[in-house]
Design a protein around this motif. Structure first.
Motif, PDB file in Angstrom:
ATOM      1  N   ALA A   1      -2.727 -11.759  -4.856  1.00 49.58           N
ATOM      2  CA  ALA A   1      -3.861 -11.154  -5.309  1.00 49.58           C
ATOM      3  C   ALA A   1      -4.983 -10.449  -4.641  1.00 49.58           C
ATOM      4  O   ALA A   1      -5.733  -9.903  -5.084  1.00 49.58           O
ATOM      5  N   GLY A   2      -5.388 -10.910  -3.595  1.00 50.12           N
ATOM      6  CA  GLY A   2      -6.739 -10.911  -2.118  1.00 50.12           C
ATOM      7  C   GLY A   2      -5.662  -9.494  -1.869  1.00 50.12           C
ATOM      8  O   GLY A   2      -6.934  -8.122  -1.569  1.00 50.12           O
ATOM      9  N   PHE A   3      -4.348  -9.552  -1.685  1.00 45.31           N
ATOM     10  CA  PHE A   3      -4.075  -7.950  -1.125  1.00 45.31           C
ATOM     11  C   PHE A   3      -3.986  -6.602  -1.507  1.00 45.31           C
ATOM     12  O   PHE A   3      -4.411  -5.478  -1.590  1.00 45.31           O
ATOM     13  N   LEU A   4      -3.858  -7.057  -3.358  1.00 48.51           N
ATOM     14  CA  LEU A   4      -3.732  -5.925  -4.082  1.00 48.51           C
ATOM     15  C   LEU A   4      -5.594  -5.682  -4.493  1.00 48.51           C
ATOM     16  O   LEU A   4      -5.544  -4.551  -4.206  1.00 48.51           O
ATOM     17  N   ALA A   5      -6.473  -6.442  -4.605  1.00 50.89           N
ATOM     18  CA  ALA A   5      -7.835  -6.304  -4.451  1.00 50.89           C
ATOM     19  C   ALA A   5      -7.922  -5.796  -3.741  1.00 50.89           C
ATOM     20  O   ALA A   5      -9.275  -4.350  -3.630  1.00 50.89           O
TER      21      ALA A   5
ATOM     22  N   LEU B   1     -14.134  -5.526  -3.852  1.00 48.60           N
ATOM     23  CA  LEU B   1     -13.097  -6.110  -4.214  1.00 48.60           C
ATOM     24  C   LEU B   1     -12.680  -8.191  -5.012  1.00 48.60           C
ATOM     25  O   LEU B   1     -11.749  -8.493  -5.378  1.00 48.60           O
ATOM     26  N   TRP B   2     -13.927  -8.406  -4.749  1.00 47.73           N
ATOM     27  CA  TRP B   2     -14.155  -9.785  -5.712  1.00 47.73           C
ATOM     28  C   TRP B   2     -13.591 -10.035  -7.411  1.00 47.73           C
ATOM     29  O   TRP B   2     -13.067 -10.271  -7.653  1.00 47.73           O
ATOM     30  N   ALA B   3     -13.938  -8.241  -7.793  1.00 49.13           N
ATOM     31  CA  ALA B   3     -13.234  -7.814  -9.183  1.00 49.13           C
ATOM     32  C   ALA B   3     -11.793  -7.959  -9.449  1.00 49.13           C
ATOM     33  O   ALA B   3     -11.518  -8.879  -9.953  1.00 49.13           O
ATOM     34  N   GLY B   4     -11.366  -7.577  -8.393  1.00 50.05           N
ATOM     35  CA  GLY B   4     -10.008  -6.886  -8.649  1.00 50.05           C
ATOM     36  C   GLY B   4      -9.345  -8.262  -8.679  1.00 50.05           C
ATOM     37  O   GLY B   4      -8.486  -8.846  -9.002  1.00 50.05           O
ATOM     38  N   LEU B   5      -9.885  -9.317  -7.463  1.00 45.63           N
ATOM     39  CA  LEU B   5     -10.167 -10.582  -7.127  1.00 45.63           C
ATOM     40  C   LEU B   5      -9.110 -11.803  -8.243  1.00 45.63           C
ATOM     41  O   LEU B   5      -7.732 -12.107  -8.878  1.00 45.63           O
TER      42      LEU B   5
END
Length: 247
Positions: free
Chosen positions: A12-16, A221-225
């Motif tokens: 998830a972090g990488f996708l974000a 970044l945080w929203a995507g994560l």
């Protein structure tokens, strides 16, 4: 279980980070180019219009703004995702009856406030050509001190909310804890020293755009994560809950 959450958190972090990289490339890089152009102009003015021989670049701007930016944001996002997953594993089931998606979104919001918003309000980032190279160590230390204070204030607020829920109810307890968090942050920001090393000639518009771009990268970044991790983890937890009920 923790291992499964950790892997999903890193994914998830990488996708974000892919979303954050795209935003940084499109919105952030033009501001950096403008700041570099300003720096070169100031150096030319100091030298009376004579261009000095420059040392060869170890890493070209093309690499910095391309693969270098991608790797940096990707590694950061993946690491944050892993830590996020570990925090989720500790918190899950301890904050009311929140489902995985809701808890992930709430944690992402708190992470954004603690790691990005609060430090940004006190020590906003500056583009190249802004700041004294001799004070970079002290400025970095102050920035991380603000993050530490923000995390401590968040921990105190969460602890306070849990203690007050039984007496005041969830809504009022949350409001009281939120007010305590804000008060602690304001006190800390008033006590920590100011840092203002922006040259008078530097474009205020460029500075504003750079800071908004930096803020936007963190927000994305945080929203995507929060969204990606909640989606990846909800099915895992539901499958395990269903298997437990069947057995």
């Amino acid at each position: 279980m923790v291992r499964s959450l950790l892997i999903r958190g890193m994914i998830a972090g990488f996708l974000a980070s892919l979303l954050a990289f795209g935003f940084a490339k499109i919105v952030g890089e033009p501001q950096i180019e403008g700041a570099i152009a300003f720096e070169e102009k100031m150096e030319m003015a100091k030298s009376g219009g004579h261009q000095h021989d420059e040392m060869p670049e170890l890493v070209s701007r093309g690499v910095q703004s391309g693969i270098g930016l991608f790797v940096g944001v990707g590694v950061f996002g993946t690491a944050v995702g892993g830590l996020f997953a570990l925090a989720f594993a500790f918190v899950y089931g301890r904050i009311g009856a929140l489902r995985a998606r809701a808890l992930s979104a709430l944690m992402a919001l708190m992470g954004f406030i603690s790691f990005a918003l609060v430090p940004f309000l006190k020590y906003p980032p500056n583009p190249p050509a802004v700041g004294d190279p001799g004070t970079i160590g002290s400025r970095t230390a102050l920035f991380f001190a603000m993050i530490a204070v923000s995390l401590a204030a968040l921990a105190i607020a969460v602890f306070l909310a849990r203690k007050l829920i039984a007496r005041f109810g969830t809504w009022d307890a949350t409001l009281i804890a939120g007010a305590a968090f804000i008060a602690l942050v304001i006190i800390a920001q008033s006590l920590l020293p100011e840092v203002n090393e922006i040259p008078e000639q530097f474009s205020a518009v460029l500075l504003w755009r750079f800071r908004m771009a930096s803020f936007g990268i963190q927000a994305i970044l945080w929203a995507g994560l929060g969204v990606a991790f909640g989606s990846l983890v909800e099915r895992l937890l539901e499958d395990r809950r269903g298997a437990f009920q069947i057995n």
